[in-house]
Write a protein that holds these residues in place. Structure first.
Motif, PDB file in Angstrom:
ATOM      1  N   LYS A 217       5.109   1.661   7.894  1.00 27.83           N
ATOM      2  CA  LYS A 217       4.062   0.918   7.176  1.00 27.83           C
ATOM      3  C   LYS A 217       3.208   0.102   8.145  1.00 27.83           C
ATOM      4  O   LYS A 217       2.008  -0.070   7.948  1.00 27.83           O
TER       5      LYS A 217
ATOM      6  N   ASP B  61       7.104   6.681  -1.029  1.00 30.11           N
ATOM      7  CA  ASP B  61       6.646   5.326  -0.756  1.00 30.11           C
ATOM      8  C   ASP B  61       7.802   4.318  -0.738  1.00 30.11           C
ATOM      9  O   ASP B  61       7.766   3.337  -0.009  1.00 30.11           O
TER      10      ASP B  61
ATOM     11  N   GLN C 214       0.839  -1.196   0.000  1.00 30.51           N
ATOM     12  CA  GLN C 214       0.000   0.000   0.000  1.00 30.51           C
ATOM     13  C   GLN C 214       0.873   1.244   0.000  1.00 30.51           C
ATOM     14  O   GLN C 214       1.886   1.298   0.684  1.00 30.51           O
ATOM     15  N   THR C 215       0.451   2.230  -0.770  1.00 28.98           N
ATOM     16  CA  THR C 215       1.241   3.437  -0.926  1.00 28.98           C
ATOM     17  C   THR C 215       1.178   4.304   0.330  1.00 28.98           C
ATOM     18  O   THR C 215       0.096   4.582   0.843  1.00 28.98           O
TER      19      THR C 215
ATOM     20  N   GLU D 160      -0.248  10.429   3.333  1.00 21.36           N
ATOM     21  CA  GLU D 160      -1.111   9.892   2.285  1.00 21.36           C
ATOM     22  C   GLU D 160      -0.992   8.371   2.304  1.00 21.36           C
ATOM     23  O   GLU D 160       0.089   7.815   2.134  1.00 21.36           O
ATOM     24  N   LEU D 161      -2.126   7.726   2.560  1.00 23.29           N
ATOM     25  CA  LEU D 161      -2.170   6.268   2.594  1.00 23.29           C
ATOM     26  C   LEU D 161      -3.179   5.808   1.552  1.00 23.29           C
ATOM     27  O   LEU D 161      -4.364   6.159   1.641  1.00 23.29           O
ATOM     28  N   GLU D 162      -2.694   5.089   0.552  1.00 23.85           N
ATOM     29  CA  GLU D 162      -3.583   4.578  -0.488  1.00 23.85           C
ATOM     30  C   GLU D 162      -4.457   5.666  -1.094  1.00 23.85           C
ATOM     31  O   GLU D 162      -5.649   5.464  -1.307  1.00 23.85           O
ATOM     32  N   GLY D 163      -3.886   6.854  -1.292  1.00 21.68           N
ATOM     33  CA  GLY D 163      -4.646   7.915  -1.952  1.00 21.68           C
ATOM     34  C   GLY D 163      -5.494   8.776  -1.038  1.00 21.68           C
ATOM     35  O   GLY D 163      -6.039   9.791  -1.463  1.00 21.68           O
ATOM     36  N   THR D 164      -5.634   8.394   0.234  1.00 26.15           N
ATOM     37  CA  THR D 164      -6.372   9.225   1.188  1.00 26.15           C
ATOM     38  C   THR D 164      -5.363  10.046   1.980  1.00 26.15           C
ATOM     39  O   THR D 164      -4.361   9.506   2.449  1.00 26.15           O
TER      40      THR D 164
END
Length: 129
Positions: free
Chosen positions: A58, A26, A1-2, A92-96
């Motif tokens: 992470k 990331d 996950q990014t 920013e985690l998975e785009g959020t």
């Protein structure tokens, strides 16, 4: 996950313009801006975080923890009110995108996530010598 982490100090360091900040991509590479002691201009350092720190980030920067830590609160007292230093993180985690602030959001200093984030500053601070 990014996972992308930006950290910014603010408060007593604002006026002299010496607040440090960092950005961690990331893949664990970082850019760290700081003002060396006695200097007047910021220096940019780039490198890669140690694997252990990357793994901790992470592991602890979960959506649940970030959601909780980013809830607004009304701070009673902040370091930056008395010329101390507060920190904000844009994570920013998975785009959020979550914004965590030691002065204004619901952070818990006793958690692994907050300790890991604080540990990043210690790592950067120690590695600039």
């Amino acid at each position: 996950q990014t996972l992308i982490v930006t950290g910014e100090a603010y408060g007593g360091c604002d006026r002299p313009g010496t607040c440090p900040s960092f950005n961690i991509a990331d893949n664990g590479t970082y850019r760290y801006s700081y003002t060396p002691r006695g200097a007047s201009t910021q220096v940019l350092r780039e490198g890669s975080l140690p694997l252990a720190l990357q793994q901790d980030l992470k592991r602890y920067a979960t959506a649940v923890a970030l959601e909780q830590f980013s809830q607004s609160v009304d701070p009673v007292m902040c370091e930056s009110f008395v010329d101390g230093i507060d920190v904000r993180y844009i994570i920013e985690l998975e785009g959020t995108v979550y914004e965590l602030d030691s002065c204004g959001t619901n952070v818990d200093a006793d958690t692994k996530l907050w300790q890991t984030l604080a540990g990043l500053w210690y790592y950067f601070d120690g590695s600039q010598r």
